[in-house]
Design a protein around this motif. Structure first.
Motif, PDB file in Angstrom:
ATOM      1  N   ARG A 128       0.984  -1.277   0.094  1.00  0.00           N
ATOM      2  CA  ARG A 128       0.401   0.055   0.164  1.00  0.00           C
ATOM      3  C   ARG A 128       0.666   1.098   0.290  1.00  0.00           C
ATOM      4  NH1 ARG A 128      -5.444  -2.520   3.672  1.00  0.00           N
ATOM      5  NH2 ARG A 128      -3.216  -2.331   5.654  1.00  0.00           N
ATOM      6  N   ILE A 129       1.967   1.094   0.629  1.00  0.00           N
ATOM      7  CA  ILE A 129       3.026   2.816   0.903  1.00  0.00           C
ATOM      8  C   ILE A 129       3.491   2.785  -0.160  1.00  0.00           C
ATOM      9  CG2 ILE A 129       4.646   3.328   1.890  1.00  0.00           C
ATOM     10  CD1 ILE A 129       4.061   1.947   4.450  1.00  0.00           C
ATOM     11  N   LEU A 130       4.130   1.333  -1.049  1.00  0.00           N
ATOM     12  CA  LEU A 130       4.622   1.730  -2.523  1.00  0.00           C
ATOM     13  C   LEU A 130       3.555   1.734  -3.438  1.00  0.00           C
ATOM     14  CD1 LEU A 130       6.927  -1.700  -2.397  1.00  0.00           C
ATOM     15  CD2 LEU A 130       7.647   0.588  -2.170  1.00  0.00           C
ATOM     16  N   GLN A 131       2.592   2.001  -3.330  1.00  0.00           N
ATOM     17  CA  GLN A 131       1.372   2.044  -4.724  1.00  0.00           C
ATOM     18  C   GLN A 131       1.400   2.897  -4.699  1.00  0.00           C
ATOM     19  OE1 GLN A 131      -1.842  -0.788  -3.189  1.00  0.00           O
ATOM     20  NE2 GLN A 131      -1.682  -2.116  -5.384  1.00  0.00           N
ATOM     21  N   ALA A 132       1.678   3.784  -3.633  1.00  0.00           N
ATOM     22  CA  ALA A 132       1.297   5.033  -3.256  1.00  0.00           C
ATOM     23  C   ALA A 132       2.332   5.778  -3.629  1.00  0.00           C
ATOM     24  CB  ALA A 132       0.382   5.806  -1.554  1.00  0.00           C
ATOM     25  N   ALA A 133       3.445   5.779  -2.741  1.00  0.00           N
ATOM     26  CA  ALA A 133       4.651   5.931  -3.929  1.00  0.00           C
ATOM     27  C   ALA A 133       4.777   6.641  -5.267  1.00  0.00           C
ATOM     28  CB  ALA A 133       5.565   4.821  -3.679  1.00  0.00           C
ATOM     29  N   ALA A 134       3.511   4.996  -5.863  1.00  0.00           N
ATOM     30  CA  ALA A 134       4.110   4.819  -7.652  1.00  0.00           C
ATOM     31  C   ALA A 134       3.274   5.921  -8.094  1.00  0.00           C
ATOM     32  CB  ALA A 134       3.488   3.479  -8.001  1.00  0.00           C
ATOM     33  N   GLU A 135       1.817   6.536  -7.322  1.00  0.00           N
ATOM     34  CA  GLU A 135       1.307   7.315  -7.754  1.00  0.00           C
ATOM     35  C   GLU A 135       1.758   8.666  -7.509  1.00  0.00           C
ATOM     36  OE1 GLU A 135      -1.779   7.731  -5.171  1.00  0.00           O
ATOM     37  OE2 GLU A 135      -2.041   5.555  -6.094  1.00  0.00           O
ATOM     38  N   LEU A 136       2.807   9.300  -7.293  1.00  0.00           N
ATOM     39  CA  LEU A 136       3.915  10.722  -7.438  1.00  0.00           C
ATOM     40  C   LEU A 136       4.393  10.740  -8.824  1.00  0.00           C
ATOM     41  CD1 LEU A 136       4.947  10.244  -3.884  1.00  0.00           C
ATOM     42  CD2 LEU A 136       3.058  11.553  -4.617  1.00  0.00           C
ATOM     43  N   GLY A 137       4.521   9.344  -9.385  1.00  0.00           N
ATOM     44  CA  GLY A 137       5.231   9.422 -11.422  1.00  0.00           C
ATOM     45  C   GLY A 137       5.291   8.688 -11.690  1.00  0.00           C
ATOM     46  N   ASP A 138       6.110   8.136 -12.754  1.00  0.00           N
ATOM     47  CA  ASP A 138       5.993   7.061 -13.696  1.00  0.00           C
ATOM     48  C   ASP A 138       7.221   6.161 -14.236  1.00  0.00           C
ATOM     49  OD1 ASP A 138       8.290   8.421 -14.791  1.00  0.00           O
ATOM     50  OD2 ASP A 138       6.893   8.706 -17.114  1.00  0.00           O
ATOM     51  N   PHE A 139       7.711   6.279 -13.121  1.00  0.00           N
ATOM     52  CA  PHE A 139       8.773   4.825 -12.687  1.00  0.00           C
ATOM     53  C   PHE A 139       8.516   4.871 -11.481  1.00  0.00           C
ATOM     54  CE2 PHE A 139      12.851   2.374 -12.918  1.00  0.00           C
ATOM     55  CZ  PHE A 139      12.544   1.853 -14.018  1.00  0.00           C
ATOM     56  N   LEU A 140       8.605   3.429 -10.721  1.00  0.00           N
ATOM     57  CA  LEU A 140       9.208   3.544  -9.032  1.00  0.00           C
ATOM     58  C   LEU A 140      10.284   3.099  -9.092  1.00  0.00           C
ATOM     59  CD1 LEU A 140       8.942   4.618  -5.711  1.00  0.00           C
ATOM     60  CD2 LEU A 140       6.837   1.837  -6.302  1.00  0.00           C
ATOM     61  N   MET A 141      11.618   3.300  -8.584  1.00  0.00           N
ATOM     62  CA  MET A 141      12.510   2.120  -8.023  1.00  0.00           C
ATOM     63  C   MET A 141      12.824   2.431  -6.133  1.00  0.00           C
ATOM     64  SD  MET A 141      17.063   3.360  -8.566  1.00  0.00           S
ATOM     65  CE  MET A 141      16.552   3.113 -10.508  1.00  0.00           C
ATOM     66  N   VAL A 142      13.164   1.333  -5.536  1.00  0.00           N
ATOM     67  CA  VAL A 142      12.895   0.626  -4.713  1.00  0.00           C
ATOM     68  C   VAL A 142      13.974   0.746  -4.028  1.00  0.00           C
ATOM     69  CG1 VAL A 142      11.673  -0.488  -3.548  1.00  0.00           C
ATOM     70  CG2 VAL A 142      10.646  -0.023  -4.658  1.00  0.00           C
ATOM     71  N   GLY A 143      15.182   1.638  -3.355  1.00  0.00           N
ATOM     72  CA  GLY A 143      15.863   1.314  -2.636  1.00  0.00           C
ATOM     73  C   GLY A 143      15.801   0.736  -1.850  1.00  0.00           C
ATOM     74  N   LEU A 144      17.026  -0.604  -1.652  1.00  0.00           N
ATOM     75  CA  LEU A 144      16.582  -2.049  -0.011  1.00  0.00           C
ATOM     76  C   LEU A 144      17.186  -1.608   0.485  1.00  0.00           C
ATOM     77  CD1 LEU A 144      15.224  -4.851   0.093  1.00  0.00           C
ATOM     78  CD2 LEU A 144      16.468  -6.226  -1.988  1.00  0.00           C
ATOM     79  N   VAL A 145      17.321  -1.518   1.702  1.00  0.00           N
ATOM     80  CA  VAL A 145      18.798  -1.470   2.409  1.00  0.00           C
ATOM     81  C   VAL A 145      18.404  -2.720   3.368  1.00  0.00           C
ATOM     82  CG1 VAL A 145      19.655  -0.054   4.609  1.00  0.00           C
ATOM     83  CG2 VAL A 145      17.720   1.008   2.572  1.00  0.00           C
ATOM     84  N   SER A 146      19.542  -3.548   3.489  1.00  0.00           N
ATOM     85  CA  SER A 146      19.458  -4.343   4.254  1.00  0.00           C
ATOM     86  C   SER A 146      20.823  -4.256   5.155  1.00  0.00           C
ATOM     87  CB  SER A 146      19.847  -5.758   2.913  1.00  0.00           C
ATOM     88  OG  SER A 146      19.709  -6.776   4.184  1.00  0.00           O
ATOM     89  N   ASP A 147      20.843  -4.987   6.342  1.00  0.00           N
ATOM     90  CA  ASP A 147      21.993  -5.626   7.229  1.00  0.00           C
ATOM     91  C   ASP A 147      22.345  -7.118   7.913  1.00  0.00           C
ATOM     92  OD1 ASP A 147      19.784  -5.541   8.926  1.00  0.00           O
ATOM     93  OD2 ASP A 147      19.836  -4.547  10.364  1.00  0.00           O
TER      94      ASP A 147
END
Length: 480
Positions: A128-147
């Motif tokens: 749901r959060i990513l869908q909201a972010a995707a509506e802000l543009g035409d290409f959604l890139m997700v930065g994957l932070v892993s420890d």
């Protein structure tokens, strides 16, 4: 429909044989499943045997090293988990297969959006959060932070993210400092900072637009109830001992209680009323790190010096009433609502209740006015004199009268309570030992709070989880 590989979802299909007629009814050419059989109960055989006989079934080889049962095992054994033990292997071909040919290219994006987070055990809240972010543009890139400390490896998380329809690409281990040069290199137009969600908070970039060189958008996700922690708690609650299951509080009420504590706690803090978790709520904070799964109310304690704030005309009372709350008094404390609030006026039981006002001011049929859910029991601690170094705590039928040194109470600390932080005494174990004896650490008492008549159950590690709410968190008392 969050999965980018799925075109349509059919709900309500019976758990029965998949037949050619069923495939035709829904416009499907084939059924598909992994290479392991799906045996129906009652010796009905394999679920797909009829579509197999009609040569309309496809067997798909399962990915090695990862399965639902494996993920559940990791969730249930988080203290022993080691993501590096996963046998799942990621190749460029697999990445391309999950990304799909239909995906856009970053360099062709007119408005590329970047959001970063851990995304451990990708779930509905992330979607749901990513869908909201995707509506802000035409290409959604997700930065994957892993420890390296999560339930899933970074490879497993990346594949899960790429399978989402709203995600166009994944950036592994984005730089800790997202500078203007980094943003320009990635062609980022919008940088999303997700607020109020534990899966994003640690890595949300807090940058000025002049520093990032792009538009920075604050996305409030404080009302999103799903997080990796709540999902893990829900799975762990399935392991609760069978003797406790009939006593579990329903998730609707659990949600209301967490929300109530958060809202009322904020009001008391605004009014300058110092309080701390008490009785079952303190026990839950120490033993379960949240609401006890079989508890049905909240307990806090205040000093008698704070009573004027809750009296008529008091700051706390006015703020509570403005937000839809009411203060009532159980009949056993013999308090007259018109009398000033003092410890002696609450005799013999120093005890009052905060609860929602009845809708439209009408009393709930068949329910005492002071017993309207969700409620917070407020107990009162008294200090005999300024020179006395002890504090007297409640005298209830289910809790003994306690006289504790001030050092056991002050200075107040805090402990996690689900997704909240709750104030607690300086030495909470001392208070719990006095209230419940030594057995509270590994024994639950069912019924009315640890009386001799209560049934006692020895707890396992699976029982010591916090109650997990379901559904959207309520933010207004009128919605109760």
């Amino acid at each position: 429909m969050g999965c980018g590989l799925v075109d349509r979802v059919v709900e309500g299909l019976p758990y029965d044989h998949i037949t050619p007629e069923l495939l035709d009814e829904h416009g499907c050419e084939y059924s598909a499943h992994g290479h392991d059989p799906v045996l129906l109960p009652g010796d009905k055989g394999d679920m797909y045997r009829f579509s197999q006989q009609a040569e309309r079934h496809i067997v798909i080889r399962r990915s090695e090293g990862i399965s639902t049962s494996d993920l559940l095992s990791r969730l249930l054994n988080q203290d022993q988990r080691d993501g590096a033990r996963s046998g799942f292997m990621l190749t460029g071909e697999r990445i391309a297969a999950f990304r799909g040919q239909r995906r856009k290219q970053a360099q062709d994006a007119e408005r590329l959006v970047l959001v970063t987070g851990e995304f451990d055990f990708v779930h509905l809240g992330h979607l749901r959060i990513l869908q909201a972010a995707a509506e802000l543009g035409d290409f959604l890139m997700v930065g994957l932070v892993s420890d390296g400390q999560g339930i899933m490896t970074s490879s497993e998380r990346a594949i899960s993210l790429l399978s989402l329809g709203c995600v166009d690409d994944v950036l592994w281990d984005p730089p800790a400092c997202l500078t203007r040069e980094v943003m320009e290199a990635l062609n980022v137009s919008v940088l999303v900072h997700v607020q109020g969600h534990p899966d994003f908070g640690a890595h949300g970039p807090q940058l000025l637009e002049s520093e990032a060189g792009c538009h920075v958008v604050e996305l409030d996700a404080s009302n999103e109830e799903f997080s990796s922690k709540t999902i893990a708690s829900r799975v762990q609650s399935l392991q609760i001992s069978k003797d406790l299951r009939p006593h579990l509080t329903c998730r609707q009420k659990v949600r209301e209680l967490y929300s109530t504590l958060g809202m009322v706690g904020q009001i008391l803090q605004r009014a300058g009323v110092e309080y701390w978790a008490f009785a079952g709520t303190l026990l839950g904070a120490v033993r379960h790190k949240g609401l006890i799964p079989w508890d049905d109310d909240l307990d806090i304690c205040i000093c008698s010096s704070a009573l004027p704030h809750l009296d008529h005309g008091g700051v706390a009372r006015e703020l509570l009433e403005a937000e839809g709350w009411e203060i009532s008094f159980p009949p056993e404390n013999q308090h007259q609502d018109s009398s000033p609030l003092r410890p002696e006026s609450l005799s013999p039981k120093p005890f009052l209740v905060i609860h929602p006002k009845a809708p439209n001011g009408h009393a709930d049929p068949g329910r005492p006015r002071w017993f309207r859910d969700p409620n917070i029991d407020i107990f009162v601690a008294t200090q005999p004199s300024d020179q006395d170094d002890t504090v007297n705590l409640v005298d209830q039928s289910f809790l003994p009268k306690m006289k504790l040194p001030k050092s056991a109470l002050y200075p107040l600390g805090s402990l996690p309570f689900g997704e909240l932080q709750v104030p607690v005494p300086a030495s909470p174990e001392v208070l719990l030992d006095n209230a419940y004896g030594q057995e509270w650490r590994d024994t639950a008492c069912l019924g009315n709070a640890h009386s001799e008549r209560s049934g006692k159950v020895r707890l396992t590690s699976h029982d010591m989880v916090a109650a997990c709410p379901g559904g959207e968190l309520m933010t207004r008392v009128k919605e109760f």
